[in-house]
Design an enzyme around this catalytic site. Sequence first.
Site, PDB file in Angstrom:
ATOM      1  N   GLU A 172      29.456 -23.884 -61.787  1.00  0.00           N
ATOM      2  CA  GLU A 172      28.765 -23.923 -63.078  1.00  0.00           C
ATOM      3  C   GLU A 172      27.522 -24.818 -63.013  1.00  0.00           C
ATOM      4  OE1 GLU A 172      29.678 -21.443 -64.573  1.00  0.00           O
ATOM      5  OE2 GLU A 172      30.742 -22.055 -66.369  1.00  0.00           O
TER       6      GLU A 172
ATOM      7  N   THR B 147      21.963 -19.468 -69.621  1.00  0.00           N
ATOM      8  CA  THR B 147      22.630 -20.598 -70.282  1.00  0.00           C
ATOM      9  C   THR B 147      21.702 -21.817 -70.335  1.00  0.00           C
ATOM     10  OG1 THR B 147      24.781 -19.787 -69.584  1.00  0.00           O
ATOM     11  CG2 THR B 147      24.665 -22.105 -70.157  1.00  0.00           C
TER      12      THR B 147
HETATM   13  N1  HSE Z   1      29.455 -24.295 -73.732  1.00  0.00           N
HETATM   14  C1  HSE Z   1      28.467 -23.620 -72.940  1.00  0.00           C
HETATM   15  C2  HSE Z   1      27.231 -23.395 -73.793  1.00  0.00           C
HETATM   16  C3  HSE Z   1      29.029 -22.328 -72.466  1.00  0.00           C
HETATM   17  O1  HSE Z   1      27.399 -22.941 -74.924  1.00  0.00           O
HETATM   18  O2  HSE Z   1      26.126 -23.673 -73.362  1.00  0.00           O
HETATM   19  C4  HSE Z   1      28.104 -21.520 -71.642  1.00  0.00           C
HETATM   20  O3  HSE Z   1      28.645 -20.213 -71.473  1.00  0.00           O
END
Ligand code: HSE
Length: 308
Positions: free
Chosen positions: A130, A183
């Site tokens: 990640e 993201t």
């Molecule tokens: N919690 C993270 C975000 C998840 O919302 O950026 C990314 O899939």
Amino acid sequence: MDEIKIFAPATVANISCGFDVLGCCLDAIGDEMIIRKSPAKGVKITKIIGENLPLETDKNVAGVAALALLDKLNFNENFGFEIEIYKNIKPGSGVGSSAASAAGVVFAINELLGKPFTKLELIEFAREGERLACGSPIADNVAPAIFGGFTLVKSTNPLKIIELPTLKGLYATIIHPQIEIKTEDSRSILPSKIELSEAVKQWANLGSLVHALHTNDYNLFSESLTDYIVEPYRSKLIPDFDKVKNNALQAGALGCGISGSGPSIFTFSKDKQIAKNVSVAISEVYKKIDVPFHIYITKINTQGIKIL
Ligand code: HSE
């Protein structure tokens, strides 16, 4: 065992009120991976079908997660690992594409090595994938992928994950408008400071959602699915988000929000029939404005990664 084939599930992170801490695991969407021991040392990604992703081990989330696991073991046996990835989850779709690859590979190598690590430890390795994918070692997708069901990231340092119960019979309908949102970009538009009054509402909802899961309380679950903090910023990136949400709720959904960092939108329903009605109602929105989309109806996967 020299080879293992697995299903690496898609996941929904945040679930409206739990930015970066809450997630759940899906059943009908996921990648498949084959991991085998190979005579050559090291980790080699030999095949990626379905998406154009890097084969170089240190540039691929699965490769990086595998290396993190082997590093921890000071792995120095006379064999290595080959990875084949059959991607069904599009990168940048918001349903944990990188998490599925990272979690899948560490789960599989752990099985091939006779399970030297616990699930919690596997999450630590998967988080390195990640980190490569989005710049932050977020755990709210990899945790539900590995544990299944609903999970809460209680803390990341030290890593503590709480497994939560799932509402009986719960279905998700996920709509994925065919645009890509990275993201990293979706995180960069968020404020670093928030209003205390908004935070109060948000953590009240997170607490009540957890209570609803423990007491199988659909009404409380539904009332808790509001995001005061992140959705107002991110929803602007998603075509007709408000209309999708409105149609979903009109069709009987318990709640609707942005899945992870988007653009996928999740909805939850009490049963399969309502999930199907919601699917029809929200598809209408994108059909009207000619936005191509994929839509999925799925149970909550309480098992997580599955050996095939
Ligand atoms: N919690 C993270 C975000 C998840 O919302 O950026 C990314 O899939």
